[in-house]
Scaffold this motif. Structure first.
Motif, PDB file in Angstrom:
ATOM      1  N   PRO A 109       3.541  16.272  14.832  1.00 34.11           N
ATOM      2  CA  PRO A 109       3.089  17.380  14.590  1.00 34.11           C
ATOM      3  C   PRO A 109       1.855  17.603  13.597  1.00 34.11           C
ATOM      4  N   LEU A 110       0.970  18.657  13.463  1.00 29.81           N
ATOM      5  CA  LEU A 110      -0.019  18.483  12.659  1.00 29.81           C
ATOM      6  C   LEU A 110       0.084  19.826  11.742  1.00 29.81           C
ATOM      7  N   ILE A 111      -0.353  19.631  10.481  1.00 31.96           N
ATOM      8  CA  ILE A 111      -0.606  20.880   9.394  1.00 31.96           C
ATOM      9  C   ILE A 111      -2.028  20.845   9.175  1.00 31.96           C
ATOM     10  N   VAL A 112      -2.698  21.963   9.435  1.00 32.10           N
ATOM     11  CA  VAL A 112      -4.070  22.271   9.074  1.00 32.10           C
ATOM     12  C   VAL A 112      -4.157  23.047   7.775  1.00 32.10           C
ATOM     13  N   LEU A 113      -4.911  22.464   6.693  1.00 25.61           N
ATOM     14  CA  LEU A 113      -4.757  23.255   5.334  1.00 25.61           C
ATOM     15  C   LEU A 113      -6.395  23.855   5.373  1.00 25.61           C
ATOM     16  N   LEU A 114      -6.231  25.150   4.914  1.00 30.88           N
ATOM     17  CA  LEU A 114      -7.536  25.818   4.852  1.00 30.88           C
ATOM     18  C   LEU A 114      -7.515  26.468   3.445  1.00 30.88           C
ATOM     19  N   HIS A 115      -8.538  25.906   2.750  1.00 33.72           N
ATOM     20  CA  HIS A 115      -8.433  26.435   1.423  1.00 33.72           C
ATOM     21  C   HIS A 115      -9.288  27.945   1.072  1.00 33.72           C
ATOM     22  N   GLY A 116      -9.302  28.146   0.011  1.00 32.56           N
ATOM     23  CA  GLY A 116      -9.646  29.687  -0.446  1.00 32.56           C
ATOM     24  C   GLY A 116     -11.121  29.599  -0.792  1.00 32.56           C
ATOM     25  N   TYR A 117     -11.541  30.797  -0.955  1.00 31.96           N
ATOM     26  CA  TYR A 117     -13.074  31.217  -1.211  1.00 31.96           C
ATOM     27  C   TYR A 117     -13.417  30.276  -2.546  1.00 31.96           C
ATOM     28  N   GLY A 118     -14.496  29.624  -2.452  1.00 29.23           N
ATOM     29  CA  GLY A 118     -15.041  28.927  -3.509  1.00 29.23           C
ATOM     30  C   GLY A 118     -14.585  27.646  -3.939  1.00 29.23           C
ATOM     31  N   TRP A 136     -15.447  30.526   3.786  1.00 27.12           N
ATOM     32  CA  TRP A 136     -15.078  30.790   5.269  1.00 27.12           C
ATOM     33  C   TRP A 136     -15.906  31.914   5.663  1.00 27.12           C
ATOM     34  N   TYR A 137     -16.375  32.739   4.671  1.00 27.06           N
ATOM     35  CA  TYR A 137     -17.153  34.071   5.164  1.00 27.06           C
ATOM     36  C   TYR A 137     -17.632  34.444   3.672  1.00 27.06           C
ATOM     37  N   ALA A 138     -18.988  35.243   3.652  1.00 29.47           N
ATOM     38  CA  ALA A 138     -19.312  35.959   2.580  1.00 29.47           C
ATOM     39  C   ALA A 138     -18.312  36.902   2.220  1.00 29.47           C
ATOM     40  N   ILE A 139     -18.395  37.193   0.562  1.00 27.39           N
ATOM     41  CA  ILE A 139     -17.906  38.578   0.034  1.00 27.39           C
ATOM     42  C   ILE A 139     -18.907  39.100  -0.891  1.00 27.39           C
ATOM     43  N   HIS A 140     -19.297  40.396  -0.387  1.00 27.82           N
ATOM     44  CA  HIS A 140     -20.425  40.978  -1.094  1.00 27.82           C
ATOM     45  C   HIS A 140     -19.882  41.933  -1.922  1.00 27.82           C
ATOM     46  N   ASP A 160     -18.257  39.276  10.445  1.00 30.29           N
ATOM     47  CA  ASP A 160     -19.016  38.449  11.752  1.00 30.29           C
ATOM     48  C   ASP A 160     -18.925  37.033  11.247  1.00 30.29           C
ATOM     49  N   GLU A 161     -18.948  36.583  10.017  1.00 30.19           N
ATOM     50  CA  GLU A 161     -18.875  35.287   9.523  1.00 30.19           C
ATOM     51  C   GLU A 161     -17.373  34.778   9.778  1.00 30.19           C
ATOM     52  N   ALA A 162     -16.515  35.806   9.240  1.00 34.58           N
ATOM     53  CA  ALA A 162     -15.163  35.541   9.310  1.00 34.58           C
ATOM     54  C   ALA A 162     -14.680  35.140  10.772  1.00 34.58           C
ATOM     55  N   ARG A 163     -15.181  36.077  11.831  1.00 35.67           N
ATOM     56  CA  ARG A 163     -14.737  35.687  13.152  1.00 35.67           C
ATOM     57  C   ARG A 163     -15.573  34.249  13.700  1.00 35.67           C
ATOM     58  N   GLU A 164     -16.724  34.061  13.101  1.00 35.28           N
ATOM     59  CA  GLU A 164     -17.421  32.781  13.458  1.00 35.28           C
ATOM     60  C   GLU A 164     -16.541  31.677  12.980  1.00 35.28           C
ATOM     61  N   SER A 165     -15.866  31.739  11.869  1.00 35.31           N
ATOM     62  CA  SER A 165     -15.010  30.603  11.342  1.00 35.31           C
ATOM     63  C   SER A 165     -13.599  30.605  12.229  1.00 35.31           C
ATOM     64  N   VAL A 166     -13.233  31.865  12.644  1.00 36.23           N
ATOM     65  CA  VAL A 166     -11.856  31.442  13.302  1.00 36.23           C
ATOM     66  C   VAL A 166     -12.304  30.894  14.753  1.00 36.23           C
ATOM     67  N   LYS A 167     -13.441  30.900  15.054  1.00 35.98           N
ATOM     68  CA  LYS A 167     -14.101  30.001  16.292  1.00 35.98           C
ATOM     69  C   LYS A 167     -14.050  28.711  16.015  1.00 35.98           C
ATOM     70  N   ALA A 212      -5.837  31.895   4.115  1.00 39.15           N
ATOM     71  CA  ALA A 212      -4.590  32.559   4.772  1.00 39.15           C
ATOM     72  C   ALA A 212      -5.104  33.701   5.518  1.00 39.15           C
ATOM     73  N   ILE A 213      -6.125  34.425   5.275  1.00 41.67           N
ATOM     74  CA  ILE A 213      -6.800  35.548   5.864  1.00 41.67           C
ATOM     75  C   ILE A 213      -7.224  34.778   7.409  1.00 41.67           C
ATOM     76  N   LEU A 214      -7.836  33.727   7.336  1.00 39.68           N
ATOM     77  CA  LEU A 214      -8.341  33.143   8.248  1.00 39.68           C
ATOM     78  C   LEU A 214      -7.226  32.502   9.360  1.00 39.68           C
ATOM     79  N   SER A 215      -6.088  31.995   8.724  1.00 38.48           N
ATOM     80  CA  SER A 215      -5.161  31.660   9.429  1.00 38.48           C
ATOM     81  C   SER A 215      -4.438  32.717  10.274  1.00 38.48           C
ATOM     82  N   TYR A 216      -4.115  34.028   9.699  1.00 39.74           N
ATOM     83  CA  TYR A 216      -3.609  35.063  10.211  1.00 39.74           C
ATOM     84  C   TYR A 216      -4.346  35.166  11.677  1.00 39.74           C
ATOM     85  N   ALA A 217      -5.929  35.280  11.473  1.00 40.07           N
ATOM     86  CA  ALA A 217      -6.851  35.633  12.409  1.00 40.07           C
ATOM     87  C   ALA A 217      -6.871  34.529  13.626  1.00 40.07           C
TER      88      ALA A 217
END
Length: 212
Positions: A18-27, A62-66, A78-85, A114-119
């Motif tokens: 099995p595999l665990i993929v870890l996705l870190h937070g902003y910054g 994973w995507y910009a925050i303004h 848009d960047e978030a959806r790009e990162s999901v892909k 986590a936001i990206l993992s849901y998506a």
């Protein structure tokens, strides 16, 4: 775009692991959550991925925050959806490279991760089995509008949040459980008396949940 990553190979080698993929937070970067790796179950590949967008002076996103003039935050969806892909194609790349059990791929994301993992799970459910969403929220703007309930029926979610999180309000996190349950999904939701982080108890709880 190829994503950079750190890998811990399983101590217990099976025909397919099995595999665990870890996705870190902003910054942050791929070393942040990789500190979990030695404590995770021995039969898993553990891969910690670096987000694709570089921040100044350091760190990745994973995507910009303004922010606007009133200090409101806006996500670049848009960047978030790009990162999901990118994460979905990364899973394909890794499963082609290592003997990984494609039916047992798990995402553990913190905050923006986590936001990206849901998506990712809701957009590409055939690539994911379980999601651990730590200190994040379900961003409905980056998941498909129409979700086929049959295709996602196998997904399981462990969600946790600090009750005094000053970065992402706990109220945002609480909305995920009813939203996912409305799609017929199996959801575990826990809160801990901490801020924007992962308490030791939180770690043990999601580790035990993964092993169930």
């Amino acid at each position: 775009m190829k994503l950079q990553y750190l890998i811990q190979e399983p101590a217990v080698k099976l025909e397919k692991n099995p595999l665990i993929v870890l996705l870190h937070g902003y910054g942050s970067n791929e070393e942040d959550l990789f500190s979990f790796a030695p404590e995770l179950p021995k039969e898993y590949y553990v891969i910690s991925v670096r987000a694709p967008f570089d921040l100044q002076p350091y760190g990745h996103a994973w995507y910009a925050i303004h922010f606007d003039a009133d200090e409101n935050k806006f996500s670049d969806n848009d960047e978030a959806r790009e990162s999901v892909k990118l994460v979905a194609s990364f899973i394909d790349e890794i499963t082609a490279k290592y003997p990984i059990d494609k039916d047992n791929i798990n995402l553990i994301g913190f905050s923006q991760g986590a936001i990206l993992s849901y998506a990712t799970a809701l957009t590409y459910p055939e690539k994911v089995a379980k999601v651990v969403a730590l200190s994040g929220y379900l961003n409905l703007d980056i998941i498909p509008e129409n979700i086929d309930k049959k295709s996602i029926a196998h997904l399981k979610f462990f969600i946790s949040h600090g009750t005094v999180d000053q970065v992402i309000p706990v109220d945002w996190a609480r909305k995920a459980k009813p939203a996912l349950e409305a799609l017929g999904l199996d959801v575990t939701y826990n809160e801990y008396p901490i801020g924007h982080g992962v308490a030791p108890q939180n770690f043990y709880d999601f580790k035990n949940w993964l092993l169930k």
